[in-house]
Design a protein around this motif. Structure first.
Motif, PDB file in Angstrom:
ATOM      1  N   GLY A  46       0.816  -1.213   0.000  1.00  0.00           N
ATOM      2  CA  GLY A  46       0.000   0.000   0.000  1.00  0.00           C
ATOM      3  C   GLY A  46       0.845   1.256   0.000  1.00  0.00           C
ATOM      4  O   GLY A  46       1.730   1.425  -0.826  1.00  0.00           O
ATOM      5  N   ALA A  47       0.579   2.151   0.937  1.00  0.00           N
ATOM      6  CA  ALA A  47       1.214   3.470   0.943  1.00  0.00           C
ATOM      7  C   ALA A  47       2.704   3.429   1.254  1.00  0.00           C
ATOM      8  O   ALA A  47       3.472   4.226   0.726  1.00  0.00           O
ATOM      9  N   ASN A  48       3.143   2.528   2.134  1.00  0.00           N
ATOM     10  CA  ASN A  48       4.555   2.497   2.508  1.00  0.00           C
ATOM     11  C   ASN A  48       5.323   1.588   1.565  1.00  0.00           C
ATOM     12  O   ASN A  48       5.294   0.383   1.679  1.00  0.00           O
ATOM     13  N   ARG A  49       6.042   2.182   0.655  1.00  0.00           N
ATOM     14  CA  ARG A  49       6.782   1.419  -0.340  1.00  0.00           C
ATOM     15  C   ARG A  49       8.276   1.369  -0.044  1.00  0.00           C
ATOM     16  O   ARG A  49       9.021   0.730  -0.773  1.00  0.00           O
ATOM     17  N   THR A  50       8.717   2.034   1.008  1.00  0.00           N
ATOM     18  CA  THR A  50      10.133   2.037   1.370  1.00  0.00           C
ATOM     19  C   THR A  50      10.382   0.998   2.445  1.00  0.00           C
ATOM     20  O   THR A  50       9.699   0.981   3.475  1.00  0.00           O
ATOM     21  N   LYS A  51      11.351   0.130   2.200  1.00  0.00           N
ATOM     22  CA  LYS A  51      11.732  -0.928   3.143  1.00  0.00           C
ATOM     23  C   LYS A  51      13.083  -0.547   3.727  1.00  0.00           C
ATOM     24  O   LYS A  51      14.077  -0.480   3.010  1.00  0.00           O
ATOM     25  N   THR A  52      13.122  -0.285   5.034  1.00  0.00           N
ATOM     26  CA  THR A  52      14.356   0.140   5.699  1.00  0.00           C
ATOM     27  C   THR A  52      14.912  -1.011   6.517  1.00  0.00           C
ATOM     28  O   THR A  52      14.251  -1.506   7.435  1.00  0.00           O
ATOM     29  N   LEU A  53      16.117  -1.435   6.171  1.00  0.00           N
ATOM     30  CA  LEU A  53      16.805  -2.514   6.878  1.00  0.00           C
ATOM     31  C   LEU A  53      17.978  -1.902   7.622  1.00  0.00           C
ATOM     32  O   LEU A  53      18.860  -1.307   7.011  1.00  0.00           O
ATOM     33  N   THR A  54      17.975  -2.060   8.959  1.00  0.00           N
ATOM     34  CA  THR A  54      18.999  -1.444   9.793  1.00  0.00           C
ATOM     35  C   THR A  54      19.804  -2.511  10.504  1.00  0.00           C
ATOM     36  O   THR A  54      19.237  -3.379  11.179  1.00  0.00           O
ATOM     37  N   GLY A  55      21.120  -2.436  10.355  1.00  0.00           N
ATOM     38  CA  GLY A  55      22.027  -3.354  11.022  1.00  0.00           C
ATOM     39  C   GLY A  55      23.449  -2.877  10.827  1.00  0.00           C
ATOM     40  O   GLY A  55      23.697  -1.929  10.078  1.00  0.00           O
ATOM     41  N   THR A  56      24.385  -3.531  11.500  1.00  0.00           N
ATOM     42  CA  THR A  56      25.781  -3.139  11.310  1.00  0.00           C
ATOM     43  C   THR A  56      26.187  -3.366   9.862  1.00  0.00           C
ATOM     44  O   THR A  56      26.815  -2.512   9.238  1.00  0.00           O
ATOM     45  N   THR A  57      25.824  -4.517   9.313  1.00  0.00           N
ATOM     46  CA  THR A  57      26.028  -4.843   7.895  1.00  0.00           C
ATOM     47  C   THR A  57      24.816  -5.628   7.416  1.00  0.00           C
ATOM     48  O   THR A  57      24.383  -6.561   8.082  1.00  0.00           O
ATOM     49  N   VAL A  58      24.278  -5.244   6.259  1.00  0.00           N
ATOM     50  CA  VAL A  58      23.164  -5.961   5.647  1.00  0.00           C
ATOM     51  C   VAL A  58      23.694  -6.583   4.357  1.00  0.00           C
ATOM     52  O   VAL A  58      24.172  -5.872   3.468  1.00  0.00           O
ATOM     53  N   THR A  59      23.642  -7.919   4.281  1.00  0.00           N
ATOM     54  CA  THR A  59      24.215  -8.660   3.155  1.00  0.00           C
ATOM     55  C   THR A  59      23.120  -9.345   2.358  1.00  0.00           C
ATOM     56  O   THR A  59      22.244 -10.003   2.924  1.00  0.00           O
ATOM     57  N   PHE A  60      23.200  -9.197   1.029  1.00  0.00           N
ATOM     58  CA  PHE A  60      22.283  -9.861   0.111  1.00  0.00           C
ATOM     59  C   PHE A  60      23.102 -10.829  -0.738  1.00  0.00           C
ATOM     60  O   PHE A  60      23.916 -10.405  -1.554  1.00  0.00           O
ATOM     61  N   SER A  71       8.638   1.067  -8.003  1.00  0.00           N
ATOM     62  CA  SER A  71       7.762   1.381  -6.879  1.00  0.00           C
ATOM     63  C   SER A  71       8.464   1.207  -5.532  1.00  0.00           C
ATOM     64  O   SER A  71       8.699   2.174  -4.819  1.00  0.00           O
ATOM     65  N   GLU A  72       8.795  -0.010  -5.153  1.00  0.00           N
ATOM     66  CA  GLU A  72       9.358  -0.276  -3.824  1.00  0.00           C
ATOM     67  C   GLU A  72      10.831   0.149  -3.762  1.00  0.00           C
ATOM     68  O   GLU A  72      11.598  -0.099  -4.690  1.00  0.00           O
ATOM     69  N   ALA A  73      11.194   0.782  -2.640  1.00  0.00           N
ATOM     70  CA  ALA A  73      12.548   1.294  -2.456  1.00  0.00           C
ATOM     71  C   ALA A  73      13.247   0.548  -1.320  1.00  0.00           C
ATOM     72  O   ALA A  73      12.606   0.122  -0.358  1.00  0.00           O
ATOM     73  N   LEU A  74      14.561   0.423  -1.441  1.00  0.00           N
ATOM     74  CA  LEU A  74      15.388  -0.222  -0.418  1.00  0.00           C
ATOM     75  C   LEU A  74      16.279   0.813   0.244  1.00  0.00           C
ATOM     76  O   LEU A  74      17.008   1.536  -0.436  1.00  0.00           O
ATOM     77  N   VAL A  75      16.193   0.886   1.585  1.00  0.00           N
ATOM     78  CA  VAL A  75      17.081   1.739   2.368  1.00  0.00           C
ATOM     79  C   VAL A  75      17.856   0.837   3.320  1.00  0.00           C
ATOM     80  O   VAL A  75      17.250   0.112   4.121  1.00  0.00           O
ATOM     81  N   GLY A  87      17.490  -5.153  -8.801  1.00  0.00           N
ATOM     82  CA  GLY A  87      16.549  -4.505  -9.695  1.00  0.00           C
ATOM     83  C   GLY A  87      16.661  -4.893 -11.159  1.00  0.00           C
ATOM     84  O   GLY A  87      16.136  -4.190 -12.020  1.00  0.00           O
ATOM     85  N   VAL A  88      17.297  -5.999 -11.470  1.00  0.00           N
ATOM     86  CA  VAL A  88      17.458  -6.397 -12.870  1.00  0.00           C
ATOM     87  C   VAL A  88      16.171  -6.996 -13.424  1.00  0.00           C
ATOM     88  O   VAL A  88      15.769  -6.706 -14.538  1.00  0.00           O
ATOM     89  N   PHE A  89      15.487  -7.825 -12.645  1.00  0.00           N
ATOM     90  CA  PHE A  89      14.224  -8.397 -13.105  1.00  0.00           C
ATOM     91  C   PHE A  89      13.091  -7.388 -12.974  1.00  0.00           C
ATOM     92  O   PHE A  89      12.265  -7.257 -13.857  1.00  0.00           O
ATOM     93  N   THR A  90      13.037  -6.677 -11.852  1.00  0.00           N
ATOM     94  CA  THR A  90      12.053  -5.617 -11.636  1.00  0.00           C
ATOM     95  C   THR A  90      12.749  -4.475 -10.899  1.00  0.00           C
ATOM     96  O   THR A  90      13.145  -4.614  -9.741  1.00  0.00           O
ATOM     97  N   GLU A  91      12.896  -3.330 -11.589  1.00  0.00           N
ATOM     98  CA  GLU A  91      13.641  -2.198 -11.045  1.00  0.00           C
ATOM     99  C   GLU A  91      13.036  -1.676  -9.751  1.00  0.00           C
ATOM    100  O   GLU A  91      11.812  -1.619  -9.617  1.00  0.00           O
ATOM    101  N   LEU A  92      13.903  -1.277  -8.816  1.00  0.00           N
ATOM    102  CA  LEU A  92      13.463  -0.681  -7.564  1.00  0.00           C
ATOM    103  C   LEU A  92      13.117   0.788  -7.793  1.00  0.00           C
ATOM    104  O   LEU A  92      13.602   1.416  -8.738  1.00  0.00           O
ATOM    105  N   GLY A  93      12.305   1.348  -6.887  1.00  0.00           N
ATOM    106  CA  GLY A  93      11.969   2.766  -6.948  1.00  0.00           C
ATOM    107  C   GLY A  93      13.114   3.649  -6.496  1.00  0.00           C
ATOM    108  O   GLY A  93      13.226   4.800  -6.915  1.00  0.00           O
TER     109      GLY A  93
END
Length: 186
Positions: A46-60, A71-75, A87-93
């Motif tokens: 819905g309205a909140n499209r920003t996903k904020t991940l907080t940690g010393t290190t965030v690994t994907f 649409s959806e953003a990564l912080v 964002g190669v298959f579906t680009e991030l906002g």
């Protein structure tokens, strides 16, 4: 989270997720590291499209994609380590990392777009380390900013394409880009 009402996960220690993950929660925060070992999709909530991940290190370890193009953003609040494409298959906002950003082998492409209401911006506030050739692409609109400089110990190439602006360094502290191979900015 299910993306409905207050669904953030806060006060955690370390987070280590082994299976494919859809993140609908507005925030996942803790005092330790976060590691996502399989594919990550930023979910529609819905309205909140920003996903904020907080940690010393965030690994994907695997790919990160939006559900809806632009649409959806990564912080990432902390250091970010990327071991595959974003964002190669579906680009991030939008993408933002407050600490250092490390792009390892296979993390060769980061794409954002403003089609779904995002800004299309990519902001890397700390030093960026390239351990493979890297392409940063914003389409529609978007500024790509490497504010903390960066390096590549093995002359890796950096390609940046942003329709709005490209900012290399912020003029504060160490913000030089060193040890790179070819640099192509459009």
């Amino acid at each position: 989270g299910d993306g409905i009402a207050a669904d953030s996960l806060t006060g955690l220690g370390a987070v280590d997720v082994t299976g494919a993950t859809t993140i609908k929660a507005a925030a996942i925060s803790g005092s330790g590291t976060q590691r996502y070992r399989s594919t990550v999709v930023l979910g529609v909530d819905g309205a909140n499209r920003t996903k904020t991940l907080t940690g010393t290190t965030v690994t994907f370890d695997d790919t990160v994609n939006a559900t809806t193009k632009g649409s959806e953003a990564l912080v990432v609040t902390g250091d970010g380590v990327f071991n595959n494409t974003v964002g190669v298959f579906t680009e991030l906002g939008a993408v933002s990392v407050s600490g250092t950003s490390t792009f390892n082998a296979s993390a060769i492409d980061v794409r954002t777009d403003n089609t779904g209401g995002g800004t299309g911006n990519q902001t890397y506030s700390g030093a960026v380390t390239l351990n493979d050739n890297l392409s940063l692409l914003a389409t529609g609109a978007g500024t790509i900013a490497l504010n903390g400089g960066g390096s590549s110990g093995t002359n890796k190439n950096l390609t940046i394409s942003a329709p709005t602006a490209v900012n290399l360094g912020d003029g504060i502290a160490a913000d030089s880009l060193t040890g790179l191979g070819a640099v192509d900015v459009t």
